[in-house]
Write an enzyme that holds these catalytic residues in place. Sequence first.
Site, PDB file in Angstrom:
ATOM      1  N   TRP A  87       0.856  -1.154   0.110  1.00 56.24           N
ATOM      2  CA  TRP A  87       0.080   0.052   0.102  1.00 56.24           C
ATOM      3  C   TRP A  87       0.963   1.168   0.114  1.00 56.24           C
ATOM      4  O   TRP A  87       1.837   1.473   0.943  1.00 56.24           O
ATOM      5  CB  TRP A  87      -0.938   0.207   1.298  1.00 56.24           C
ATOM      6  CG  TRP A  87      -1.895  -0.887   1.399  1.00 56.24           C
ATOM      7  CD1 TRP A  87      -2.538  -1.445   2.650  1.00 56.24           C
ATOM      8  CD2 TRP A  87      -2.574  -1.953   0.403  1.00 56.24           C
ATOM      9  NE1 TRP A  87      -3.622  -2.499   2.294  1.00 56.24           N
ATOM     10  CE2 TRP A  87      -3.508  -2.799   0.968  1.00 56.24           C
ATOM     11  CE3 TRP A  87      -2.340  -1.930  -0.952  1.00 56.24           C
ATOM     12  CZ2 TRP A  87      -4.301  -3.509   0.435  1.00 56.24           C
ATOM     13  CZ3 TRP A  87      -2.972  -3.025  -1.517  1.00 56.24           C
ATOM     14  CH2 TRP A  87      -4.009  -3.633  -0.877  1.00 56.24           C
ATOM     15  N   ASN A 203      -6.916   0.119  -5.058  1.00 53.90           N
ATOM     16  CA  ASN A 203      -7.064  -1.545  -4.667  1.00 53.90           C
ATOM     17  C   ASN A 203      -8.613  -1.758  -4.894  1.00 53.90           C
ATOM     18  O   ASN A 203      -9.385  -1.208  -4.108  1.00 53.90           O
ATOM     19  CB  ASN A 203      -6.692  -1.781  -3.151  1.00 53.90           C
ATOM     20  CG  ASN A 203      -6.938  -3.128  -2.821  1.00 53.90           C
ATOM     21  OD1 ASN A 203      -6.497  -3.905  -3.752  1.00 53.90           O
ATOM     22  ND2 ASN A 203      -7.509  -3.435  -1.681  1.00 53.90           N
ATOM     23  N   GLU A 204      -8.782  -2.532  -5.748  1.00 54.35           N
ATOM     24  CA  GLU A 204     -10.079  -3.263  -5.858  1.00 54.35           C
ATOM     25  C   GLU A 204     -11.209  -2.148  -6.226  1.00 54.35           C
ATOM     26  O   GLU A 204     -12.203  -2.143  -5.615  1.00 54.35           O
ATOM     27  CB  GLU A 204     -10.715  -4.260  -4.908  1.00 54.35           C
ATOM     28  CG  GLU A 204      -9.120  -5.218  -4.756  1.00 54.35           C
ATOM     29  CD  GLU A 204      -9.903  -6.429  -3.953  1.00 54.35           C
ATOM     30  OE1 GLU A 204     -10.819  -6.248  -2.856  1.00 54.35           O
ATOM     31  OE2 GLU A 204      -9.270  -7.564  -4.143  1.00 54.35           O
ATOM     32  N   GLU A 324      -3.642 -10.829  -6.658  1.00 53.33           N
ATOM     33  CA  GLU A 324      -3.967 -11.235  -5.266  1.00 53.33           C
ATOM     34  C   GLU A 324      -4.613 -12.767  -5.371  1.00 53.33           C
ATOM     35  O   GLU A 324      -5.314 -12.868  -6.250  1.00 53.33           O
ATOM     36  CB  GLU A 324      -4.917 -10.511  -4.371  1.00 53.33           C
ATOM     37  CG  GLU A 324      -4.414  -9.280  -3.942  1.00 53.33           C
ATOM     38  CD  GLU A 324      -5.732  -8.333  -3.133  1.00 53.33           C
ATOM     39  OE1 GLU A 324      -6.544  -9.154  -2.578  1.00 53.33           O
ATOM     40  OE2 GLU A 324      -5.504  -7.087  -2.922  1.00 53.33           O
ATOM     41  N   TRP A 366      -1.612 -13.554  -1.478  1.00 52.01           N
ATOM     42  CA  TRP A 366      -1.924 -12.826  -0.509  1.00 52.01           C
ATOM     43  C   TRP A 366      -1.857 -13.749   0.846  1.00 52.01           C
ATOM     44  O   TRP A 366      -2.765 -14.799   0.872  1.00 52.01           O
ATOM     45  CB  TRP A 366      -3.499 -12.325  -0.472  1.00 52.01           C
ATOM     46  CG  TRP A 366      -3.858 -11.320   0.607  1.00 52.01           C
ATOM     47  CD1 TRP A 366      -4.407 -11.796   1.705  1.00 52.01           C
ATOM     48  CD2 TRP A 366      -3.786 -10.034   0.465  1.00 52.01           C
ATOM     49  NE1 TRP A 366      -4.410 -10.860   2.382  1.00 52.01           N
ATOM     50  CE2 TRP A 366      -4.335  -9.623   1.718  1.00 52.01           C
ATOM     51  CE3 TRP A 366      -3.396  -9.049  -0.243  1.00 52.01           C
ATOM     52  CZ2 TRP A 366      -4.351  -8.251   2.412  1.00 52.01           C
ATOM     53  CZ3 TRP A 366      -3.495  -7.699   0.017  1.00 52.01           C
ATOM     54  CH2 TRP A 366      -3.963  -7.529   1.219  1.00 52.01           C
TER      55      TRP A 366
HETATM   56  C1  LIG Z   1     -15.729  -1.225  -2.237  1.00 54.90           C
HETATM   57  O1  LIG Z   1     -16.409  -0.225  -1.461  1.00 54.90           O
HETATM   58  C2  LIG Z   1     -17.666  -0.193  -1.315  1.00 54.90           C
HETATM   59  C3  LIG Z   1     -18.252   0.753  -0.625  1.00 54.90           C
HETATM   60  O2  LIG Z   1     -17.888   2.050  -1.079  1.00 54.90           O
HETATM   61  C4  LIG Z   1     -18.266  -1.491  -0.885  1.00 54.90           C
HETATM   62  O3  LIG Z   1     -19.453  -1.921  -0.844  1.00 54.90           O
HETATM   63  C5  LIG Z   1     -17.560  -2.802  -1.369  1.00 54.90           C
HETATM   64  O4  LIG Z   1     -17.724  -4.001  -0.913  1.00 54.90           O
HETATM   65  C6  LIG Z   1     -15.886  -2.611  -1.738  1.00 54.90           C
HETATM   66  N1  LIG Z   1     -15.456  -3.584  -2.635  1.00 54.90           N
HETATM   67  C7  LIG Z   1     -14.137  -3.951  -2.763  1.00 54.90           C
HETATM   68  C8  LIG Z   1     -13.965  -5.252  -3.184  1.00 54.90           C
HETATM   69  O5  LIG Z   1     -13.225  -3.314  -2.185  1.00 54.90           O
END
Ligand SMILES: *[C@@H]1O[C@H](CO)[C@@H](O)[C@H](O)[C@H]1NC(C)=O
Length: 416
Positions: A87, A203-204, A324, A366
């Site tokens: 990070w 990230n994601e 990951e 991970w």
């Molecule tokens: C991303 O953030 C949202 C909230 O803003 C959340 O609902 C979601 O689960 C998160 N998903 C990931 C994979 O980070």
Amino acid sequence: MKYLRFLVFLATVISQYHRDLGVEATSSEGFVSRKGVQFILNGKPFYADGFNAYWLTYEATDPTARYKITHACENAIRHGLTIARTWGFNDGASYRALQTAPGFYDENTFQGLDFVISEAKRVGLKMIITFVNNWSDYGGKKQYVDWAKSKGEKVSSDDDFYTNSLTKQFYKNHVKTMVNRVNTFTKVAYKDEPTIMGWELMNEPQCKSDRSGKTLMAWINEMAPYVKSVDPNHLLTTGHEGFYGDSSPQRKTSLNPPAANVVGADFIANHNIDAIDFASIHCAPDLWFQKLNQKTRMHFLRKWVEGHIEDAHNILQKPLILGEFGIGTNVRGYTLAKRDAIFTLTYKIIYASAQRGGSGGGALFWDLISDDMSNSKDPSGILLSNSSSTVNIISEATRKLGLINAKVKFSRKIKN
Ligand SMILES: *[C@@H]1O[C@H](CO)[C@@H](O)[C@H](O)[C@H]1NC(C)=O
Ligand SMILES: *[C@@H]1O[C@H](CO)[C@@H](O)[C@H](O)[C@H]1NC(C)=O
């Protein structure tokens, strides 16, 4: 004569093996670039496996704990792991935060990150560093939205992060601060540091408030060229999980986990712009299909990773990093044999692609933990100094992949 030829062959193999062990330190010094579907390092294709260690900077903030980073980096290299993903954020008022308020940074924490990069450089690791989190862990887009709100912006949902002009400015400022940071140990600006292989936008990234995918796409369209404008030296990817969207309706139905259809991501469209150099996916069937059995999950793993490698090759024509993968001991029905099966299959798919000169650039598990760490209870944590069947699988996979790099093999126009 036959005997002599055998001796020559043996000598070649041994010298190659030494090179793969990083004995020739110069081999890891250049910037990683890309040519077609391959990563390139010092003029040769670069296929490499690695690890995630989100905790590196946090631990390194305390100078008396820095030996943990040293152990982790040395152990990783010893096991042939060459890419470290971590990070580049910790936003907010939390303990050891990096960005404590928009544009304000804790110098101690930044020196922690400096140390991590300098250790990675010393041992010959390459790093992938992420600018912000989708999740609220370590701040994330939620923290950016809260900051904007406290400055009087009319924002409500976390996803306003992608559209509000102030949160977008905060993000750009963070990117600019990161790339221009001069490392206090190496004296090299991050943007000039070849130890950094590339950046990830987030990230994601997900944007559930706009399932069409347009909001996330617009944000990537704005931010990816911005990153390139302030740091043209490094590769860039999204940090994506790999979920398909409207640009690939067939994949959307045949490959996506059902829940992925509402997250506003679009694997093909999101990676199909010039400023994005390589594709990113994650693979977590144990989280995405909690009700399915192991056999079905393994079947998914294969289809998911192979499908994305194929698309990266044929459609995007870029390399791909599986950013990951792994499994936690807290997953229902966990066994060591299941973990080993996941690692074995994942590495096998990457190796098969690398052998063909394909898009499968590497896989990062991970996650890696170090000796006497506060998070050594991490259910997914792998301690390399703790010999286990999984650690053996890792070593064997990286050794095999390293042998491919030793042969000059440029991608030809073949099916992925
Ligand atoms: C991303 O953030 C949202 C909230 O803003 C959340 O609902 C979601 O689960 C998160 N998903 C990931 C994979 O980070
Ligand atoms: C280390 O090995 C011991 C004994 O095999 C095991 O009980 C423990 O869970 C391992 N720890 C990690 C973090 O792998």
